[in-house]
Design an enzyme around this catalytic site. Structure first.
Site, PDB file in Angstrom:
ATOM      1  N   TRP A 144       0.858  -1.188   0.161  1.00 21.79           N
ATOM      2  CA  TRP A 144       0.005  -0.027  -0.041  1.00 21.79           C
ATOM      3  C   TRP A 144       0.767   1.232  -0.371  1.00 21.79           C
ATOM      4  O   TRP A 144       0.452   2.308  -0.491  1.00 21.79           O
ATOM      5  CB  TRP A 144      -1.089   0.053   1.157  1.00 21.79           C
ATOM      6  CG  TRP A 144      -2.082  -0.925   0.938  1.00 21.79           C
ATOM      7  CD1 TRP A 144      -2.358  -2.283   1.577  1.00 21.79           C
ATOM      8  CD2 TRP A 144      -3.004  -1.207  -0.078  1.00 21.79           C
ATOM      9  NE1 TRP A 144      -3.242  -2.767   1.103  1.00 21.79           N
ATOM     10  CE2 TRP A 144      -3.704  -2.544  -0.091  1.00 21.79           C
ATOM     11  CE3 TRP A 144      -3.316  -0.297  -1.283  1.00 21.79           C
ATOM     12  CZ2 TRP A 144      -4.858  -2.649  -1.000  1.00 21.79           C
ATOM     13  CZ3 TRP A 144      -4.194  -0.511  -2.051  1.00 21.79           C
ATOM     14  CH2 TRP A 144      -5.041  -1.688  -2.041  1.00 21.79           C
ATOM     15  N   ASP A 150      -2.063   6.762   6.263  1.00 23.31           N
ATOM     16  CA  ASP A 150      -3.064   5.682   5.471  1.00 23.31           C
ATOM     17  C   ASP A 150      -3.313   4.473   6.743  1.00 23.31           C
ATOM     18  O   ASP A 150      -2.391   3.751   7.065  1.00 23.31           O
ATOM     19  CB  ASP A 150      -2.388   4.825   4.514  1.00 23.31           C
ATOM     20  CG  ASP A 150      -3.388   3.896   3.852  1.00 23.31           C
ATOM     21  OD1 ASP A 150      -4.611   3.703   4.195  1.00 23.31           O
ATOM     22  OD2 ASP A 150      -3.021   3.399   2.766  1.00 23.31           O
ATOM     23  N   LYS A 205     -12.759  -1.728   5.822  1.00 22.17           N
ATOM     24  CA  LYS A 205     -11.860  -2.706   6.442  1.00 22.17           C
ATOM     25  C   LYS A 205     -12.368  -2.758   8.036  1.00 22.17           C
ATOM     26  O   LYS A 205     -12.904  -3.799   8.542  1.00 22.17           O
ATOM     27  CB  LYS A 205     -10.330  -2.172   6.563  1.00 22.17           C
ATOM     28  CG  LYS A 205      -9.851  -1.785   5.200  1.00 22.17           C
ATOM     29  CD  LYS A 205      -9.515  -3.235   4.162  1.00 22.17           C
ATOM     30  CE  LYS A 205      -9.164  -2.865   2.788  1.00 22.17           C
ATOM     31  NZ  LYS A 205      -8.051  -1.879   2.560  1.00 22.17           N
TER      32      LYS A 205
HETATM   33  C1  PLP Z   1      -7.441  -1.420   1.118  1.00 25.63           C
HETATM   34  C2  PLP Z   1      -6.795  -0.351   1.359  1.00 25.63           C
HETATM   35  C3  PLP Z   1      -6.193   0.345   0.456  1.00 25.63           C
HETATM   36  C4  PLP Z   1      -6.927   0.723  -0.679  1.00 25.63           C
HETATM   37  O1  PLP Z   1      -8.324   0.972  -0.272  1.00 25.63           O
HETATM   38  P1  PLP Z   1      -9.662   1.615  -1.462  1.00 25.63           P
HETATM   39  O2  PLP Z   1     -10.556   1.925  -0.656  1.00 25.63           O
HETATM   40  O3  PLP Z   1      -9.923   0.205  -2.117  1.00 25.63           O
HETATM   41  O4  PLP Z   1      -8.865   2.393  -2.319  1.00 25.63           O
HETATM   42  C5  PLP Z   1      -5.342   1.410   0.577  1.00 25.63           C
HETATM   43  N1  PLP Z   1      -4.477   1.416   2.043  1.00 25.63           N
HETATM   44  C6  PLP Z   1      -4.602   0.341   2.918  1.00 25.63           C
HETATM   45  C7  PLP Z   1      -3.789   0.257   4.002  1.00 25.63           C
HETATM   46  C8  PLP Z   1      -5.559  -0.615   2.422  1.00 25.63           C
HETATM   47  O5  PLP Z   1      -5.508  -1.673   3.432  1.00 25.63           O
END
Ligand code: PLP
Length: 361
Positions: free
Chosen positions: A100, A172, A196
């Protein structure tokens, strides 16, 4: 058969939340309408989005000088939107901890006028650890330092937030928001795709310190944090139903005892699985012990054929979505807030049985 959903995202939601949504589905609070059918400008909906924000503020102890935004485009759009808003004409520092972080870095590099610098990386050891960050590594003129607090695929997490001086940390937090003991004040901006640990896909939470809101408008109002903040996330139609479910999840969390309580449960669940992995002769954790994630736990046998057999047999027993990410293989158990402890206990029992049957080869 009991099904346990170990999906990394979209992921398991609390059963009581789904049941409440079901009960309110066609007639929300006597309105004879579903939340899905309501104007986002109606007073009923206004209460939902305000409650969602207020509950999240309580759960995360978000200070008043931070804006909470409910946006679209996923965490992935933030990979571009953040450098676009915060770093044009400036340097942006990134920590490369895995799949990521890499995506965030490449998206930032594509934004014209942003000077991207990767200050630390764990790529040398296949992203199995969190690299050390010290203040000395940070150019104090940089717009921000970007970290991925929890690498959903690799299964490593920042246990503490590094001291980077006065440069804001952008995080993030998609896969460990509401499953950590970080302080919001340690960040300039936090973002998370909801699917998530918050709710359904379609909404992305952004928590931004007000002084980081841009003064000059950028070319697209939809991509402009200041515009979104000035309009309380209602510049256009927000993902109304996803925000409503997120609100129900926040209520569920608050009733359960809040973030400290859920964190205790999360740690307990993760410990159960890590203890089983550590005690096993067959299963191994591929990551550095001190950097282990509590929400995404990869494990392997070291033998691809055996991993495959495990995944097949696990699936037949109702353990869904245990297969590791296609980029790393093996197994991965995502144990988000809504994942029940019984599911971890059942998995651990299944792993023991599998080891008895397959361990001696
Ligand atoms: C799932 C995830 C993403 C991507 O998320 P989207 O909402 O599908 O764009 C980005 N960073 C992390 C850490 C993730 O777990």
């Amino acid at each position: 058969m009991t099904v346990y959903n170990f999906s990394a995202g979209p992921a398991v939601l609390p059963k009581p939340v789904l049941e409440k949504a079901q009960a309110e589905l066609v007639n929300y609070q006597g309105s004879e309408m579903s939340v899905m059918e309501m104007s986002h400008r109606s007073s009923l909906y206004d209460q939902i989005i305000k409650d969602a924000e207020q509950l999240l503020r309580e759960l995360m102890a978000i200070p008043d000088n931070y804006k909470v935004l409910f946006l679209q485009g996923g965490a992935s759009l933030q990979f571009s939107m953040i450098p676009l808003n915060l770093a044009v004409g400036k340097k942006a520092l990134y920590v490369n901890t895995g799949a990521w972080a890499k995506k965030a870095i490449s998206a930032a590099k594509a934004v014209a006028g942003v000077d991207v610098e990767v200050i630390a990386s764990s790529e040398d050891q296949n992203f199995t650890y969190i690299p050390e960050i010290t203040k000395e590594m940070i150019d104090q003129d940089a717009a921000y330092v970007h970290i991925t607090t929890n690498e959903t695929i690799g299964g490593i997490a920042f246990q503490t937030i590094p001291d980077v001086g006065d440069v804001p940390i952008v995080a993030d937090m998609s896969s460990n928001i509401l499953a950590n003991d970080y302080n919001v004040e340690d960040f300039g901006l936090i973002y998370a795709g909801a699917q998530k640990n918050i709710g359904p896909s379609g909404v992305t939470v952004v928590i931004i310190r007000e002084d980081l809101l841009n003064e000059e408008p950028i070319f697209s109002p939809m991509l402009d944090f200041a515009v979104q903040a000035a309009n309380d996330s209602l510049y256009n139609t927000p993902p109304t139903y996803a925000i409503y479910i997120a609100k129900l999840v926040f209520e569920w969390l608050k009733e359960l005892g809040g973030t400290q309580e859920i964190l205790k449960q999360d740690r307990d669940k993760a410990q159960l699985l890590y203890d089983a992995i550590d005690a096993s002769q067959l299963f191994k954790s591929p990551v550095n012990q001190a950097d282990r994630s509590i929400t995404n736990i990869p494990f392997i046998t070291g033998d691809e054929a055996l991993d495959k057999k495990f995944n097949q047999e696990a699936l037949a027993q109702g353990f869904q979505n245990l297969k590791g990410h296609r980029s790393v293989g093996g197994m991965r158990a995502s144990l988000y807030n809504a994942f029940p402890k019984e599911g971890v206990e059942a998995l651990v029992a299944f792993m023991k049985k599998f080891e008895e049957e397959n361990g001696e080869r």
